[in-house]
Design a protein around this motif. Structure first.
Motif, short mmCIF file in Angstrom:
data_model
loop_
_atom_site.label_atom_id
_atom_site.label_comp_id
_atom_site.label_asym_id
_atom_site.label_seq_id
_atom_site.Cartn_x
_atom_site.Cartn_y
_atom_site.Cartn_z
N TYR A 469 -10.88 -5.16 -7.26
CA TYR A 469 -10.24 -6.23 -8.03
C TYR A 469 -8.75 -6.32 -7.71
CZ TYR A 469 -9.16 -9.24 -12.02
OH TYR A 469 -8.76 -10.28 -12.80
N ASN A 470 -8.16 -5.17 -7.50
CA ASN A 470 -6.75 -5.13 -7.17
C ASN A 470 -6.46 -5.95 -5.92
OD1 ASN A 470 -4.25 -4.27 -7.86
ND2 ASN A 470 -4.48 -2.16 -7.15
N GLN A 471 -7.25 -5.73 -4.90
CA GLN A 471 -7.05 -6.45 -3.64
C GLN A 471 -7.30 -7.94 -3.83
OE1 GLN A 471 -5.73 -5.19 -0.83
NE2 GLN A 471 -5.46 -3.37 -2.12
N LYS A 472 -8.30 -8.26 -4.66
CA LYS A 472 -8.59 -9.67 -4.92
C LYS A 472 -7.40 -10.35 -5.60
CE LYS A 472 -12.18 -12.57 -7.02
NZ LYS A 472 -13.48 -12.54 -7.75
N LEU A 473 -6.81 -9.68 -6.58
CA LEU A 473 -5.66 -10.26 -7.29
C LEU A 473 -4.47 -10.41 -6.36
CD1 LEU A 473 -5.78 -8.35 -10.71
CD2 LEU A 473 -6.45 -10.72 -10.26
N ILE A 474 -4.26 -9.42 -5.51
CA ILE A 474 -3.12 -9.48 -4.58
C ILE A 474 -3.31 -10.63 -3.59
CG2 ILE A 474 -1.97 -8.24 -2.71
CD1 ILE A 474 -2.58 -5.64 -4.32
N GLN A 475 -4.54 -10.76 -3.07
CA GLN A 475 -4.83 -11.83 -2.11
C GLN A 475 -4.64 -13.21 -2.75
OE1 GLN A 475 -8.79 -11.02 -0.68
NE2 GLN A 475 -8.18 -9.09 0.30
N ARG A 476 -5.01 -13.33 -4.03
CA ARG A 476 -4.87 -14.61 -4.73
C ARG A 476 -3.44 -14.85 -5.21
NH1 ARG A 476 -10.16 -14.64 -8.60
NH2 ARG A 476 -8.61 -13.69 -9.98
N GLY A 477 -2.62 -13.78 -5.15
CA GLY A 477 -1.25 -13.92 -5.62
C GLY A 477 -1.10 -13.79 -7.12
N ASP A 478 -2.14 -13.28 -7.78
CA ASP A 478 -2.08 -13.16 -9.25
C ASP A 478 -1.20 -11.98 -9.68
OD1 ASP A 478 -3.75 -15.33 -9.59
OD2 ASP A 478 -5.57 -14.12 -9.55
N GLN A 481 1.45 -6.03 -5.21
CA GLN A 481 1.03 -4.65 -4.90
C GLN A 481 1.82 -3.64 -5.72
OE1 GLN A 481 -1.32 -3.81 -2.28
NE2 GLN A 481 -1.27 -1.78 -3.17
N LYS A 482 3.11 -3.88 -5.88
CA LYS A 482 3.98 -2.93 -6.57
C LYS A 482 3.56 -2.74 -8.02
CE LYS A 482 8.85 -1.98 -7.55
NZ LYS A 482 10.23 -2.49 -7.45
N LEU A 483 3.23 -3.85 -8.71
CA LEU A 483 2.81 -3.75 -10.10
C LEU A 483 1.54 -2.92 -10.23
CD1 LEU A 483 2.93 -4.55 -13.10
CD2 LEU A 483 1.70 -6.65 -12.52
N ALA A 484 0.58 -3.14 -9.35
CA ALA A 484 -0.67 -2.39 -9.41
C ALA A 484 -0.43 -0.90 -9.24
CB ALA A 484 -1.63 -2.91 -8.34
N GLU A 485 0.44 -0.55 -8.29
CA GLU A 485 0.74 0.87 -8.06
C GLU A 485 1.47 1.48 -9.25
OE1 GLU A 485 2.92 0.81 -4.46
OE2 GLU A 485 1.13 0.50 -3.18
N GLU A 486 2.40 0.71 -9.83
CA GLU A 486 3.14 1.21 -10.99
C GLU A 486 2.21 1.46 -12.17
OE1 GLU A 486 6.06 -1.74 -11.71
OE2 GLU A 486 7.47 -1.02 -10.16
N MET A 487 1.22 0.59 -12.37
CA MET A 487 0.28 0.76 -13.47
C MET A 487 -0.52 2.05 -13.30
SD MET A 487 -1.14 -3.15 -13.97
CE MET A 487 -2.26 -2.77 -15.31
N GLU A 488 -0.94 2.34 -12.08
CA GLU A 488 -1.70 3.57 -11.84
C GLU A 488 -0.84 4.80 -12.07
OE1 GLU A 488 -4.20 5.95 -8.39
OE2 GLU A 488 -3.58 3.88 -8.06
#
Length: 924
Positions: A469-478, A481-488
């Motif tokens: 899902y992470n990659q899907k959101l990044i590809q769609r621009g939703d 990458q930085k936000l996803a990594e920070e959340m983890e």
């Protein structure tokens, strides 16, 4: 969108006749048909007839229009068989028959425009566009199985929602960025929680959710959407898989509490109970949803017996609706989380679904969520079921099934929101089949490559759902990458901090009124609390009022003639101030109701009673309308709910047990048709009724009435397997009774609510004694000052005659009346017959007094059952192990040990019974 599905359902010859009528006079056909025929472009030439506009109609074109309509209908019906719901491998070919040639169409037709496109909201459209629309709607990451539903309104409601979604833009599910970030946050919590535990507690069993983490997204969506639609309480039943994750990320159990259980740093308090493994425990909490609603969540504790928790949850939900929400079932939502193999393999799932629409067991619809990891323990799915899907049981009640790809959290969330909307609107069950996988073996120490090498080669290389899902959101621009990594990173640090501290404040929780009532009760294993029963007699005035109420019918009610004859016999007893078993029982319920407390009873023939003794509900002989004899006692009385059940023991007993957990102030009873029939529900007895207080510290006052007694009816109708219950007795966990007097039964039932604690009650209830002329009680025995008698001494032995008794017969239940008859016939004043009305907890104080009263008597335990059954083994161990402070050699008289409970030959039964009685009196 026009609805032309009626045309796809019509026979071609019928369509032809309708069309001929339309050509002659459009007014001859209904508007829906006119709209359909008007929609065609009849510009082409033909010789078949004139249209309303004066142009002619090509027969071939009309024929193909109907073929396209049939294709559309087929996609609605079978498109789910082509849906892309499996995240790790290609679907098996289920032969959906959705190719063009299946409908007499070909590639040459793809660019032809058809008016049938109106049926799917496209207007006149090419066949290619129509097929694209149907594939988008029905063959994507959600497969909709709903055409088994007979109700057209329900089908159309589902269809409209599906096809409206397919008509939307690229963002098919319509979720805004805030929703997508919440999805990611929930996935983050689910994935990192499992990874953290796997890193910190290597090798410990946790039955992880890895591979099915979108379960957390689904439950979060159900709770949030459900709260918006009026649900105030969610009751969840699930097995081991993912339970810890659900507790942490949905229920709000603190990480510190969970880590304590892994660390073993908390010293358990074993002064009351033995506890259970961490993945069996229940939990209650309150959470606030994003819309500002505060809702109650309860995860019901469960044993390892898969799916057994299902009816328990349903009973709990029904009780909550009845007691707290005035039977508003929209306020309480049962959620059952299944494994695919267990859902298909365990029969109790069928029983639970089958009861879902019955008046006595209705809960307003259940959301069934299947964590379908395509394997059961080590068994491949194609060895685990014969049905196409594990959700085949949904067809029983025409419940829609939404099959969804477990790697697509937006599809999962859409399916769950769709499900809760359907449930709230139509109050039916809904199934969500989330197809996913299991990252590890059955537990974290199990190597799945032994049994599924090919599948686990795929799984090992497959990214987790959050990464997908992470990659899907990044590809769609939703999100970036930085936000996803920070959340983890942030979540991992939170977990590490909690582990380091091993402390955290739980969510605030406000106890509901019934829960507060449980908290005010005493948890007891103190022998002194069981030495003597509390007084349970009632005022004579109330008794007389209730008897009058039971014996008389409202004006204008005409009872059946047989009912009149039964009442005539009871009136004769009343002339002597006596009550039989049925009246004693109904009087117990009546007094409890008069005190403002509720009574609920169910079983396969409880309204009348299997032996036609109870007649709690009678029917008017002219109008056939039912009359509940315990209604109308007073304006403020409790509710008497009595239901003839479906032919089920497992699910119904589980349901009543669950109901009993909701309130300590209601009397809940289940009666078996014959006592031994309970063994179909042995799992509920062993895992819940006898053990739940020890394992989960959950009290229950459930009453099990099990008809028991040897009357020559054969092996299946004689024994309620008393020995099995006595074998399960320990630590004052249950009460086991075998009662011989109506008044004592009255007090035993009232005692269930009179004590400051609750214990399940198992009663070996009578059959022939229901009409035995000696099995009666004086009305005075029901009055104030009386209580349940655990032991009944021989009433025919005078207060000073104990030393003259040479033979003491200790017994329980029906055999007493056979022994009494012999004693009276032979005028034996040297024999005393003493009844143990309660077998467990052992009435040691009363028994000791009995033996002290008969110091010169040879003592025998007498029972109808074979020596290896009944109470003898239990009684013998008491005397061998000196559990009673008295030195007595107790001998026994019984049928010889047997593999079967009883003989099937009446003549043999009579001989055996006669032999027992003679042996008891020293004659054989």
């Amino acid at each position: 969108m026009n609805d032309f599905s009626f045309i796809a359902n019509a026979h071609p010859s019928y369509i032809d006749s309708m069309y001929e009528k339309y050509l002659q006079d459009p007014a001859q056909v209904e508007e829906t048909w006119r709209a359909f025929f008007r929609g065609f472009d009849f510009a082409s030439s033909s010789t078949n007839g004139q249209s309303e506009a004066g142009t002619t109609v090509p027969a071939e074109a009309l024929d193909k229009e109907f073929k396209v309509l049939s294709l559309i209908k087929a996609f609605r019906n079978r498109g789910h068989l082509l849906s892309t719901t499996n995240p790790i491998r290609q679907r098996r070919d289920r032969m959906p028959n959705l190719n063009l040639d299946d409908f007499g169409l070909s590639d040459a037709d793809l660019n032809t425009s058809f008016e049938a496109g109106q049926e799917v909201g496209l207007g006149k459209a090419t066949l290619s566009a129509i097929i694209d629309r149907m594939r988008k709607a029905y063959c994507g990451n959600i497969g909709y199985e709903y055409h088994h539903i007979q109700d057209r309104d329900k089908r159309r409601w589902i269809r409209t929602r599906i096809e409206s979604m397919a008509n939307s833009a690229e963002n098919a599910y319509g979720f805004d960025n805030d929703t997508k970030k919440r999805i990611l946050d929930k996935l983050n919590g689910a994935v990192v929680f499992e990874r953290f535990l796997h890193t910190k507690y290597i090798g410990q069993k946790r039955f992880s959710l890895e591979g099915g983490e979108n379960t957390i997204v689904a439950l979060d969506g159900l709770i949030n959407k459900g709260a918006e639609l009026g649900v105030k309480e969610f009751l969840v039943g699930m097995a081991h898989r993912g339970r810890l994750n659900v507790l942490a990320n949905v229920m709000g159990k603190t990480y510190a509490q969970i880590f304590n259980e892994f660390e073993g740093t908390a010293v358990p308090d074993l002064s009351f109970g033995d506890g259970d493994v961490k993945y069996h425990l229940g939990f209650s909490s309150q959470v606030e949803t994003p819309s500002g609603n505060t809702v109650h969540l309860k995860l019901v504790p469960n044993p390892s017996h898969l799916e057994s928790v299902n009816p328990v949850v349903e009973g709990f939900a029904r009780a909550k609706a009845d007691i707290l929400y005035n039977s508003d079932y929209d306020s309480v939502l049962p959620i059952l989380i299944h494994g695919d193999a267990a859902l298909a393999g365990q029969g109790v799932t069928y029983e639970t679904v089958q009861m879902s629409k019955l008046a006595g067991y209705y809960t307003g619809g259940t959301i069934h969520f299947v964590i379908n990891n395509q394997v059961g323990f080590t068994t491949d799915f194609d060895d685990a079921r014969s049905s196409t899907y594990s959700t085949g049981v949904a067809n029983v009640v025409q419940a829609p099934v939404f099959h969804v790809n477990g790697d697509d959290p937006e599809a999962v969330l859409f399916a769950t929101q769709f499900a809760i909307e359907y449930r709230q609107k139509f109050n039916n069950d809904v199934f969500i089949d989330m197809v996913c996988y299991r990252r590890h073996g059955h537990n974290e120490g199990d190597d799945p490559k032994f049994t599924q090498p090919e599948m686990y080669k795929i799984i090992n290389n497959h990214p987790d759902p959050r990464e997908v899902y992470n990659q899907k959101l990044i590809q769609r621009g939703d999100v970036d990458q930085k936000l996803a990594e920070e959340m983890e990173d942030s979540f991992w640090k939170l977990l590490q901090d909690r582990l380091d501290e091993v402390r955290e404040h739980p969510l605030p929780y406000e106890y509901q009124e019934p829960e507060q009532a449980w908290r005010e009760l005493t948890k007891t294993s103190d022998p002194k609390d069981f030495e003597e029963s509390p007084e349970t007699g009632v005022d004579r005035k109330l008794i007389d009022e209730l008897i009058s109420h039971l014996m008389n019918f409202p004006e204008g009610f005409t009872p059946l003639s047989k009912v009149n004859r039964l009442l005539k016999g009871k009136r004769k007893l009343l002339e002597d101030n006596q009550l039989d078993w049925a009246m004693g029982e109904l009087l117990a319920y009546g007094t409890i109701l008069a005190e403002g407390k509720d009574v609920r009873m169910s079983g396969q023939d409880v309204r009348r009673g299997t032996f036609s003794h109870r007649h709690a509900v009678v029917h008017d002989g002219k109008t056939f309308e039912p009359l509940n004899r315990l209604d109308g006692i007073s304006d403020n009385q409790g509710k008497f709910r009595i239901f003839n059940s479906l032919l089920s023991e497992f699910a119904v007993l589980g349901f009543e047990y669950g109901y009993s957990l909701a309130s300590p102030d209601s009397l809940i009873l289940w009666e078996a048709q014959f006592g031994d029939f309970y063994n179909g529900a042995q799992t509920i007895v062993d895992q819940y009724i006898t053990a739940a207080e020890s394992k989960w510290q959950r009290m229950s006052g459930l009453v099990m009435l099990l008809p028991h007694g040897y009357e020559g009816q054969g092996p299946e109708h004689s024994s309620a397997r008393l020995e099995r219950f006595l074998q399960a007795c320990a630590e004052f966990n249950i009460t086991v009774a075998n009662v011989t007097k109506p008044a004592n039964f009255f007090h035993l039932l009232r005692r269930q609510l009179a004590r400051p604690f609750r214990k399940p009650l198992v009663v070996m209830s009578p059959k022939s004694l229901l009409r035995h002329p000696l099995c009666v009680s004086d009305i005075a025995e029901f009055e104030t000052g009386n209580r349940f008698q655990e032991v009944l001494d021989d009433p025919e032995v005078g207060p000073r005659s104990g030393k003259k008794v040479k033979r003491l017969l200790l017994c329980s239940g029906k055999i007493y009346y056979d022994l009494l008859q012999k004693k009276q016939d032979d005028k034996r004043d040297d024999v005393a017959i003493v009844r143990m009305e309660q077998l467990y907890p052992l009435p040691a104080k009363q028994l000791k007094a009995v033996f002290e009263r008969y110091p010169n008597a040879e003592a025998f335990w007498v029972q109808e059952e074979p020596s290896n059954m009944g109470a003898w083994q239990y009684i013998n161990s008491i005397f061998i192990n000196k559990e009673i402070d008295i030195d007595v050699e107790l001998k026994h008289i019984a049928r010889k040990s047997s593999a079967s409970t009883a003989t099937g030959f009446k003549a043999v039964h009579d001989q055996q019974q006669e032999r027992i009685v003679k042996l008891a009196f020293g004659e054989a």
